[in-house]
Design a protein around this motif. Structure first.
Motif, mmCIF file in Angstrom:
data_model
loop_
_atom_site.group_PDB
_atom_site.id
_atom_site.type_symbol
_atom_site.label_atom_id
_atom_site.label_comp_id
_atom_site.label_asym_id
_atom_site.label_seq_id
_atom_site.Cartn_x
_atom_site.Cartn_y
_atom_site.Cartn_z
ATOM 1 N N HIS A 216 17.813 39.662 120.854
ATOM 2 C CA HIS A 216 19.169 40.205 120.783
ATOM 3 C C HIS A 216 19.941 39.438 119.712
ATOM 4 C CE1 HIS A 216 23.100 41.322 123.073
ATOM 5 N NE2 HIS A 216 22.730 42.320 122.273
ATOM 6 N N THR A 217 20.333 40.104 118.641
ATOM 7 C CA THR A 217 20.970 39.424 117.510
ATOM 8 C C THR A 217 22.473 39.275 117.668
ATOM 9 O OG1 THR A 217 21.147 41.518 116.327
ATOM 10 C CG2 THR A 217 19.186 40.173 115.901
ATOM 11 N N GLY A 218 22.985 39.518 118.852
ATOM 12 C CA GLY A 218 24.416 39.355 119.076
ATOM 13 C C GLY A 218 24.700 39.094 120.536
ATOM 14 N N VAL A 219 25.932 39.326 120.952
ATOM 15 C CA VAL A 219 26.309 39.238 122.360
ATOM 16 C C VAL A 219 26.995 40.537 122.751
ATOM 17 C CG1 VAL A 219 26.543 36.727 122.361
ATOM 18 C CG2 VAL A 219 28.538 38.142 121.806
ATOM 19 N N ASP A 220 26.902 40.877 124.030
ATOM 20 C CA ASP A 220 27.596 42.051 124.550
ATOM 21 C C ASP A 220 28.789 41.569 125.374
ATOM 22 O OD1 ASP A 220 25.693 43.638 123.386
ATOM 23 O OD2 ASP A 220 24.490 43.816 125.206
ATOM 24 N N ILE A 221 29.972 42.056 125.019
ATOM 25 C CA ILE A 221 31.212 41.647 125.679
ATOM 26 C C ILE A 221 31.716 42.799 126.535
ATOM 27 C CG2 ILE A 221 33.574 40.832 125.329
ATOM 28 C CD1 ILE A 221 32.701 39.701 122.647
ATOM 29 N N ALA A 222 31.880 42.534 127.824
ATOM 30 C CA ALA A 222 32.334 43.577 128.746
ATOM 31 C C ALA A 222 33.752 44.019 128.418
ATOM 32 C CB ALA A 222 32.266 43.062 130.182
ATOM 33 N N CYS A 223 33.974 45.316 128.389
ATOM 34 C CA CYS A 223 35.325 45.853 128.185
ATOM 35 C C CYS A 223 35.309 47.347 128.466
ATOM 36 C CB CYS A 223 35.837 45.583 126.769
ATOM 37 S SG CYS A 223 34.752 46.136 125.450
ATOM 38 N N ASP A 224 36.439 47.854 128.877
ATOM 39 C CA ASP A 224 36.565 49.285 129.153
ATOM 40 C C ASP A 224 36.582 50.082 127.854
ATOM 41 O OD1 ASP A 224 36.735 48.777 131.877
ATOM 42 O OD2 ASP A 224 38.922 48.550 131.803
ATOM 43 N N GLY A 286 33.641 51.241 123.111
ATOM 44 C CA GLY A 286 33.119 52.444 123.763
ATOM 45 C C GLY A 286 31.706 52.235 124.246
ATOM 46 N N GLU A 287 30.921 53.302 124.246
ATOM 47 C CA GLU A 287 29.514 53.229 124.620
ATOM 48 C C GLU A 287 28.688 54.209 123.777
ATOM 49 O OE1 GLU A 287 28.723 54.445 128.633
ATOM 50 O OE2 GLU A 287 30.405 55.838 128.698
ATOM 51 N N SER A 288 29.061 54.338 122.495
ATOM 52 C CA SER A 288 28.351 55.254 121.604
ATOM 53 C C SER A 288 26.996 54.666 121.220
ATOM 54 C CB SER A 288 29.188 55.520 120.348
ATOM 55 O OG SER A 288 29.462 54.318 119.656
ATOM 56 N N GLY A 289 26.080 55.528 120.792
ATOM 57 C CA GLY A 289 24.741 55.096 120.390
ATOM 58 C C GLY A 289 23.753 55.165 121.538
ATOM 59 N N ASN A 293 23.722 50.836 127.616
ATOM 60 C CA ASN A 293 23.603 51.263 129.007
ATOM 61 C C ASN A 293 24.941 51.162 129.735
ATOM 62 O OD1 ASN A 293 23.777 48.515 129.004
ATOM 63 N ND2 ASN A 293 22.059 48.150 130.390
ATOM 64 N N GLY A 294 26.022 51.342 128.975
ATOM 65 C CA GLY A 294 27.354 51.290 129.571
ATOM 66 C C GLY A 294 28.378 50.895 128.527
ATOM 67 N N PRO A 295 29.645 50.887 128.893
ATOM 68 C CA PRO A 295 30.688 50.512 127.926
ATOM 69 C C PRO A 295 30.754 49.005 127.705
ATOM 70 C CG PRO A 295 31.674 51.036 130.048
ATOM 71 C CD PRO A 295 30.212 51.335 130.179
ATOM 72 N N TYR A 296 30.642 48.584 126.471
ATOM 73 C CA TYR A 296 30.809 47.178 126.101
ATOM 74 C C TYR A 296 30.882 47.089 124.578
ATOM 75 C CZ TYR A 296 25.735 47.386 125.267
ATOM 76 O OH TYR A 296 24.480 47.737 124.827
ATOM 77 N N LEU A 297 31.261 45.923 124.088
ATOM 78 C CA LEU A 297 31.294 45.694 122.643
ATOM 79 C C LEU A 297 30.117 44.816 122.252
ATOM 80 C CD1 LEU A 297 32.709 45.720 119.829
ATOM 81 C CD2 LEU A 297 33.862 43.611 120.558
ATOM 82 N N HIS A 298 29.314 45.286 121.308
ATOM 83 C CA HIS A 298 28.242 44.459 120.750
ATOM 84 C C HIS A 298 28.805 43.723 119.542
ATOM 85 C CE1 HIS A 298 24.277 43.162 119.389
ATOM 86 N NE2 HIS A 298 24.637 43.549 118.177
ATOM 87 N N LEU A 299 28.795 42.395 119.596
ATOM 88 C CA LEU A 299 29.308 41.566 118.505
ATOM 89 C C LEU A 299 28.172 40.725 117.941
ATOM 90 C CD1 LEU A 299 31.601 40.200 116.822
ATOM 91 C CD2 LEU A 299 31.820 38.563 118.720
ATOM 92 N N ALA A 300 27.990 40.788 116.624
ATOM 93 C CA ALA A 300 26.969 39.978 115.957
ATOM 94 C C ALA A 300 27.600 39.249 114.783
ATOM 95 C CB ALA A 300 25.811 40.852 115.482
#
Length: 316
Positions: A216-224, A286-289, A293-300
């Motif tokens: 995983h080249t980043g982190v997933d941050i929980a958010c609506d 959002g949760e596009s792509g 597997n749910g709404p979150y922000l992928h940050l790398a």
């Protein structure tokens, strides 16, 4: 009046000076943070690690296919036994009836009712022939042989991956140009001060397949969905687009060698080539792509092409 104007001017200049001192961290400061706390693998090391992961994932996929095949063989074998039991039960009934025919013939062999004897003899032969046909069909039903699983110590393979990952994380100096990023040492997350990381940087169980390990080249941050997403630093939007895996995303170049990525957005509010300042609104979460597997922000975050853990920066 002049005294009041001078006082106002002094306050404005003072506030500007404080801002400049507080938010004038550069790429060298960013590099300092990561050289003190993390390793930045070389491209060759990352390629080797990717190769190891691919080989491991291929073994896992092969093992899964073998297991699915053996499960189908097991199901077919259970069905074969069920048919054989049904056939044996049917044959037992036929043999019982044929024995009754034989007993009738034996008891009435010397009677003058020849037609009854012929009918019973025909019935006897039909029952015998039917029994043989049923057994022949039942015994002809066969299933393939099960395939032996891969002779691999899965824990040992995972340990190798983890050991190599640790080995390539020794801190090393990276030459990088200067660029005023803004606030580095107390950098906020792209969604603000309060945040929760649901998936860390580095190797992990794939959240989509749940059966393979991926890097995983980043982190997933929980958010609506619809949460404001801000730029980590000052920079220029390299790309504002979308693809099947990341969905809507934004890539921002922060001087030479530093790039941040924000993925799975519901809205993109900047354009390619646009200059942005630190903490400027760039999109909505959002949760596009397909790789979500749910709404979150992928940050790398990347330094000279190498992925680094954004959580190290954010948790300071």
């Amino acid at each position: 009046m002049r005294k009041i104007l001078l006082t106002v001017l002094f306050l404005i200049l003072s506030s500007f000076t404080v801002y400049a001192e507080e938010y004038s961290d550069t790429t060298s400061d960013l590099l300092s943070v990561y050289n003190k706390t993390s390793k930045i693998p070389s491209r060759e090391e990352m390629n080797e690690f990717s190769k190891m992961l691919t080989e491991y994932n291929n073994l896992v996929d092969k093992q899964k296919k073998i297991e699915r095949y053996n499960e189908s063989v097991q199901t077919a074998d259970e069905y074969r036994l069920e048919l054989l039991q049904q056939a044996q039960s049917q044959v037992s009934e036929y043999l019982f009836e044929s024995q009754k025919c034989a007993d009738y013939i034996s008891l009435n062999i010397y009677t003058e009712d020849i037609n009854s004897l012929i009918a019973k003899d025909s019935e006897y032969k039909l029952l015998q022939r039917s029994s043989n046909e049923i057994l022949s069909v039942a015994n002809s039903y066969s299933v393939p042989v099960r395939i032996a699983g891969i002779n691999v110590n899965w824990q040992e393979e995972q340990d190798k991956l983890e050991a190599y990952e640790r080995d390539i994380t020794t801190a090393r100096q990276i030459t990088i140009g200067e660029y005023v990023l803004g606030d580095v040492y107390t950098c906020k997350s792209p969604i603000g001060d309060v945040f929760s990381i649901t998936s860390n940087w580095g190797s992990r169980i794939d959240p989509i397949t749940k059966s393979t390990i991926q890097y995983h080249t980043g982190v997933d941050i929980a958010c609506d969905i619809g949460t404001n997403v801000y730029s980590l630093f000052n920079g220029e939007v390299l790309e504002a687009g979308d693809n099947w895996a990341m969905g809507n995303y934004v890539r921002i170049k922060h001087g030479d060698g530093v790039i941040s990525l924000y993925g799975h957005l519901s809205e993109v509010l900047v354009q390619t080539g646009q200059m942005v300042s630190q903490y400027q609104l760039i999109g909505k979460s959002g949760e596009s792509g397909q790789r979500t597997n749910g709404p979150y922000l992928h940050l790398a975050l990347f330094i000279n092409g190498q992925s680094v853990d954004p959580a190290i920066l954010l948790k300071r």
